[in-house]
Write a protein that holds these residues in place. Structure first.
Motif, PDB file in Angstrom:
ATOM      1  N   ILE A   1       0.850  -1.192   0.000  1.00 36.55           N
ATOM      2  CA  ILE A   1       0.000   0.000   0.000  1.00 36.55           C
ATOM      3  C   ILE A   1       0.884   1.239   0.000  1.00 36.55           C
ATOM      4  N   LYS A   2       0.569   2.175  -0.861  1.00 37.94           N
ATOM      5  CA  LYS A   2       1.364   3.400  -0.964  1.00 37.94           C
ATOM      6  C   LYS A   2       1.219   4.256   0.289  1.00 37.94           C
ATOM      7  N   ASP A   3       2.218   5.110   0.504  1.00 36.79           N
ATOM      8  CA  ASP A   3       2.241   5.987   1.676  1.00 36.79           C
ATOM      9  C   ASP A   3       1.339   7.200   1.466  1.00 36.79           C
ATOM     10  N   SER A   4       0.043   6.979   1.505  1.00 32.94           N
ATOM     11  CA  SER A   4      -0.913   8.090   1.471  1.00 32.94           C
ATOM     12  C   SER A   4      -2.064   7.731   2.385  1.00 32.94           C
ATOM     13  N   LYS A   5      -2.624   8.744   3.031  1.00 31.84           N
ATOM     14  CA  LYS A   5      -3.740   8.472   3.936  1.00 31.84           C
ATOM     15  C   LYS A   5      -4.913   7.840   3.199  1.00 31.84           C
ATOM     16  N   GLU A   6      -5.150   8.284   1.972  1.00 37.95           N
ATOM     17  CA  GLU A   6      -6.283   7.761   1.221  1.00 37.95           C
ATOM     18  C   GLU A   6      -6.101   6.274   0.921  1.00 37.95           C
ATOM     19  N   ALA A   7      -4.901   5.894   0.475  1.00 34.34           N
ATOM     20  CA  ALA A   7      -4.655   4.501   0.130  1.00 34.34           C
ATOM     21  C   ALA A   7      -4.710   3.607   1.371  1.00 34.34           C
TER      22      ALA A   7
END
Length: 409
Positions: free
Chosen positions: A233-239
């Motif tokens: 999972i990418k480092d973004s709050k949404e992801a």
């Protein structure tokens, strides 16, 4: 800017407290299911198994030989052979005084006799059997008694027992063809990090191959659990938020690695506070300080550090016992022994440490040597080691010749 290290350490949860907290939250509430016996290896009993039969179901011979009435030896040194009993083919006629039957291993003992002499202790001439050294025989010799192994109504295996291959054979010997076990829990696994690339893909500058998911899934494959691999999972709050929503819908336990430290891109703690709650975060252990435990709406959450050694150690020592307890069985403890250090084990007081090492045994005495550098990114140390050296929080380490506690892998 100065740092009050003692004050900082006081905010870290001790290992034993974290362990006890996890086990207390791992309440098994699984439903049961009945499955064929041949599909039950590794599964966990949801109820005790009670024997429906005696084992053996009748007195039987432990030897190939001759069965007779022991008291006959007082009057008869020679016995008349009147028949044969085979396993699966019992002798059904009465055996009179001074008579015997040929009997094979496992064959039922007729009610009119009580002792077996092995064939090597006899001489046979026509239908006359002579017993050598008859004075050495005892009443009931070479007879397996009915129910001497297992009695009808006896508890054979307890609730929570994990079935191994030998258990399957034991249950089959009782005539049991299906068994009631706990349903499997589902564990979702994910890793976070923009720098992570799956093995087999091409690395770009600044990227590394992701290994934590592979380690965790390899551990989980040894357990009776369903595994959901959610990938990287990418480092973004949404992801991360979307991954957590999905994981919470499909899993009983959600395990992530990475993103639970204090960096600018470590969002998991924030998302967990948003979608659930954090029970505890940051432990007084090394490696593995940024370990987290909490709850989502429908599932338990375990956050492992991103460094591969830290993730492995905290999974073994904390997450695995939690999962085992949740599955309905007791957490399996590592074998702990005392060993003599043949290298120095350096440590500062403040955290419980799991140092990787190699233990050897000779003449009942154990020695242990460090694998070398103990950095949390040196995954090769986990592959080369066969034990941890356990160093308590207040320990200053160990020197050559000191006695240390080791936990074998």
């Amino acid at each position: 800017m100065s740092c009050d290290c003692d004050s900082y350490q006081q905010h870290l949860l001790p290992f034993t407290t974290a362990y006890a907290n996890l086990i207390a939250h791992a309440q098994c509430s699984l439903a049961s299911e009945t499955i064929p016996l041949l599909q039950a290896t590794g599964r966990i009993l949801s109820q005790a198994v009670i024997s429906p039969v005696n084992v053996p179901p009748h007195n039987n011979s432990a030897m190939d030989g001759y069965a007779f009435k022991f008291n006959d030896l007082a009057e008869h040194q020679n016995l008349t052979l009147v028949g044969t009993a085979l396993a699966g083919h019992p002798y059904s006629n009465r055996i009179n005084h001074g008579e015997c039957i040929r009997i094979m291993t496992g064959a039922p003992i007729p009610s009119s006799v009580d002792t077996v002499v092995m064939q090597e202790m006899t001489c046979a001439t026509d239908n006359v059997i002579s017993i050598k050294d008859a004075h050495k025989l005892k009443l009931g010799a070479n007879v397996r008694q009915c129910a001497e192994d297992i009695a009808l109504g006896q508890t054979i295996l307890n609730q929570g027992h994990t079935l191994k291959a030998a258990d399957i054979g034991l249950l089959a010997s009782l005539g049991i063809h299906q068994i009631t076990v706990y349903q499997k829990i589902t564990v979702a696994v994910l890793s976070t990090g923009d720098e992570l690339v799956s093995p087999g893909d091409t690395l770009s500058p600044g990227q590394i191959y992701e290994s934590n998911r592979h380690t965790l899934i390899a551990y989980l494959q040894q357990l009776p659990v369903n595994i959901v691999d959610l990938g990287i999972i990418k480092d973004s709050k949404e992801a991360i938020r979307e991954a957590f929503w999905h994981a919470d819908e499909v899993a009983d336990v959600v395990i992530s690695s990475g993103g639970v430290s204090v960096g600018e891109a470590d969002f998991i703690k924030d998302i967990l506070n948003e979608l659930g709650e954090i029970n505890f975060w940051k432990l007084a252990i090394k490696p593995g300080k940024p370990f987290a435990y909490g709850q989502l709406a429908n599932s338990h959450f375990i956050g492992l550090p991103g460094n591969p050694v830290s993730a492995t150690v905290t999974f073994e020592q904390l997450a695995l016992p939690f999962i085992q307890t949740l599955m309905g069985t007791q957490a399996k403890s590592q074998t702990k022994l005392l060993a003599t250090a043949t290298s120095d084990f350096k440590k500062r007081p403040g955290r419980f440490e799991f140092q990787r090492a190699i233990a050897t045994e000779q003449d009942g005495k154990w020695q242990v040597v460090s694998v070398g550098a103990q950095g949390s990114g040196i995954l090769s140390s986990m592959s080369r080691a066969n034990c941890y050296v356990l160093l308590e929080e207040n320990s200053n380490g160990a020197a050559i010749g000191d006695t240390v506690t080791i936990a074998l892998f």
